[in-house]
Design a protein around this motif. Structure first.
Motif, PDB file in Angstrom:
ATOM      1  N   ARG A  68       0.825  -1.207   0.000  1.00 20.17           N
ATOM      2  CA  ARG A  68       0.000   0.000   0.000  1.00 20.17           C
ATOM      3  C   ARG A  68       0.863   1.264   0.000  1.00 20.17           C
ATOM      4  O   ARG A  68       0.769   2.101   0.892  1.00 20.17           O
ATOM      5  CB  ARG A  68      -0.978  -0.009   1.176  1.00 20.17           C
ATOM      6  N   SER A  69       1.737   1.350  -0.963  1.00 16.78           N
ATOM      7  CA  SER A  69       2.623   2.501  -1.194  1.00 16.78           C
ATOM      8  C   SER A  69       3.698   2.681  -0.135  1.00 16.78           C
ATOM      9  O   SER A  69       4.326   3.725  -0.064  1.00 16.78           O
ATOM     10  CB  SER A  69       1.813   3.796  -1.333  1.00 16.78           C
ATOM     11  N   THR A  70       3.937   1.659   0.673  1.00 14.92           N
ATOM     12  CA  THR A  70       5.054   1.673   1.616  1.00 14.92           C
ATOM     13  C   THR A  70       5.990   0.542   1.229  1.00 14.92           C
ATOM     14  O   THR A  70       5.564  -0.616   1.124  1.00 14.92           O
ATOM     15  CB  THR A  70       4.557   1.468   3.066  1.00 14.92           C
ATOM     16  N   VAL A  71       7.244   0.873   1.013  1.00 14.90           N
ATOM     17  CA  VAL A  71       8.240  -0.133   0.653  1.00 14.90           C
ATOM     18  C   VAL A  71       8.841  -0.678   1.944  1.00 14.90           C
ATOM     19  O   VAL A  71       9.323   0.084   2.782  1.00 14.90           O
ATOM     20  CB  VAL A  71       9.331   0.477  -0.256  1.00 14.90           C
ATOM     21  N   ILE A  72       8.761  -2.015   2.102  1.00 15.71           N
ATOM     22  CA  ILE A  72       9.303  -2.624   3.314  1.00 15.71           C
ATOM     23  C   ILE A  72      10.241  -3.778   2.971  1.00 15.71           C
ATOM     24  O   ILE A  72      10.019  -4.504   2.005  1.00 15.71           O
ATOM     25  CB  ILE A  72       8.189  -3.097   4.275  1.00 15.71           C
ATOM     26  N   PRO A  73      11.310  -3.946   3.757  1.00 21.81           N
ATOM     27  CA  PRO A  73      12.211  -5.081   3.560  1.00 21.81           C
ATOM     28  C   PRO A  73      11.557  -6.367   4.074  1.00 21.81           C
ATOM     29  O   PRO A  73      10.741  -6.326   4.993  1.00 21.81           O
ATOM     30  CB  PRO A  73      13.440  -4.716   4.390  1.00 21.81           C
ATOM     31  N   VAL A  95       4.561 -11.971   7.713  1.00 25.06           N
ATOM     32  CA  VAL A  95       4.061 -11.312   8.916  1.00 25.06           C
ATOM     33  C   VAL A  95       4.732  -9.944   8.946  1.00 25.06           C
ATOM     34  O   VAL A  95       5.959  -9.851   8.988  1.00 25.06           O
ATOM     35  CB  VAL A  95       4.395 -12.121  10.188  1.00 25.06           C
ATOM     36  N   VAL A  96       3.924  -8.900   8.883  1.00 24.89           N
ATOM     37  CA  VAL A  96       4.449  -7.535   8.859  1.00 24.89           C
ATOM     38  C   VAL A  96       4.563  -7.066  10.303  1.00 24.89           C
ATOM     39  O   VAL A  96       3.580  -7.061  11.051  1.00 24.89           O
ATOM     40  CB  VAL A  96       3.542  -6.604   8.030  1.00 24.89           C
ATOM     41  N   GLY A 101       9.878   1.882  15.265  1.00 24.70           N
ATOM     42  CA  GLY A 101       9.337   2.860  14.328  1.00 24.70           C
ATOM     43  C   GLY A 101       9.487   2.464  12.876  1.00 24.70           C
ATOM     44  O   GLY A 101       9.179   3.244  11.977  1.00 24.70           O
ATOM     45  N   LYS A 102       9.957   1.271  12.612  1.00 25.28           N
ATOM     46  CA  LYS A 102      10.143   0.773  11.243  1.00 25.28           C
ATOM     47  C   LYS A 102       9.231  -0.423  11.011  1.00 25.28           C
ATOM     48  O   LYS A 102       8.834  -1.113  11.945  1.00 25.28           O
ATOM     49  CB  LYS A 102      11.596   0.338  11.008  1.00 25.28           C
ATOM     50  N   THR A 103       8.929  -0.674   9.746  1.00 23.19           N
ATOM     51  CA  THR A 103       8.105  -1.812   9.362  1.00 23.19           C
ATOM     52  C   THR A 103       8.960  -2.772   8.553  1.00 23.19           C
ATOM     53  O   THR A 103       9.687  -2.353   7.660  1.00 23.19           O
ATOM     54  CB  THR A 103       6.892  -1.330   8.533  1.00 23.19           C
ATOM     55  N   ILE A 104       8.864  -4.050   8.877  1.00 23.59           N
ATOM     56  CA  ILE A 104       9.640  -5.077   8.193  1.00 23.59           C
ATOM     57  C   ILE A 104       8.767  -6.329   8.103  1.00 23.59           C
ATOM     58  O   ILE A 104       7.919  -6.562   8.962  1.00 23.59           O
ATOM     59  CB  ILE A 104      10.969  -5.329   8.937  1.00 23.59           C
ATOM     60  N   GLY A 105       8.957  -7.124   7.056  1.00 20.25           N
ATOM     61  CA  GLY A 105       8.193  -8.352   6.888  1.00 20.25           C
ATOM     62  C   GLY A 105       9.047  -9.572   7.143  1.00 20.25           C
ATOM     63  O   GLY A 105      10.241  -9.563   6.854  1.00 20.25           O
TER      64      GLY A 105
END
Length: 172
Positions: A68-73, A95-96, A101-105
């Motif tokens: 959804r327009s957020t790039v995550i590692p 699992v996101v 404060g960061k998002t990672i999968g």
């Protein structure tokens, strides 16, 4: 990508955990073992879609996804734990996680369930467990006929991409 979102406010989970001596965990499968992480670290669970590879990253860093327009590692937890790589199946999920404060999968073989466990069901890691694995264990959850390995997912992910939370940004 299809998603299953856990939209329970963090405040409520913390209050519930402290007041009643319980924790809510998301349990998932890696190889033949069942692991768990605190639900308040989980943002959502999604199907595995297209992952863009990033050159010169460790093998367990599978690449980046656009959520959804957020790039995550995305980190393959199997490879991070030095298990053999597995093919993506209908049960495989990302699992996101929100940490620092960061998002990672993280890629897991399957998500099993959301559990509510009493803190007295959690035993500390045995002192005989040595090496890499011991650093990431919070404890062992004693369920009726099985043990669930409770992970310190923040420590695993921060050390996967670097000790400095800013190093997460280097992947994005």
């Amino acid at each position: 990508m299809s998603t299953a979102t856990f939209e329970t406010p963090s405040r409520e989970l913390k209050r519930d955990s402290n007041a009643e001596g319980t924790l809510q965990l998301v349990s998932f499968q890696l190889a033949e073992e069942e692991y768990g992480i605190e639900i308040n670290k989980v943002r959502e669970i999604i199907l595995v879609g297209e992952i863009t590879q990033v050159p010169q990253t460790p093998a367990y860093v599978k690449g980046l996804i656009n959520l959804r327009s957020t790039v995550i590692p995305v980190v393959d937890l199997r490879l991070r734990f030095q298990l053999s790589e597995a093919s993506v199946t209908d049960d495989t999920r990302i699992v996101v996680i929100n940490i620092g404060g960061k998002t990672i999968g993280i890629i897991v073989d399957a998500v099993n369930e959301v559990l509510r466990v009493s803190k007295n069901q959690i035993a500390p890691p045995p002192p005989t467990v040595a090496g890499l694995g011991h650093d990431y264990l919070v404890g062992l959850v004693k369920l009726k006929e099985r043990l669930l390995i409770l992970l310190d997912i923040e420590k695993i992910l921060v050390e996967s991409v670097g000790p400095d939370p800013e190093s997460l940004s280097a992947l994005i």
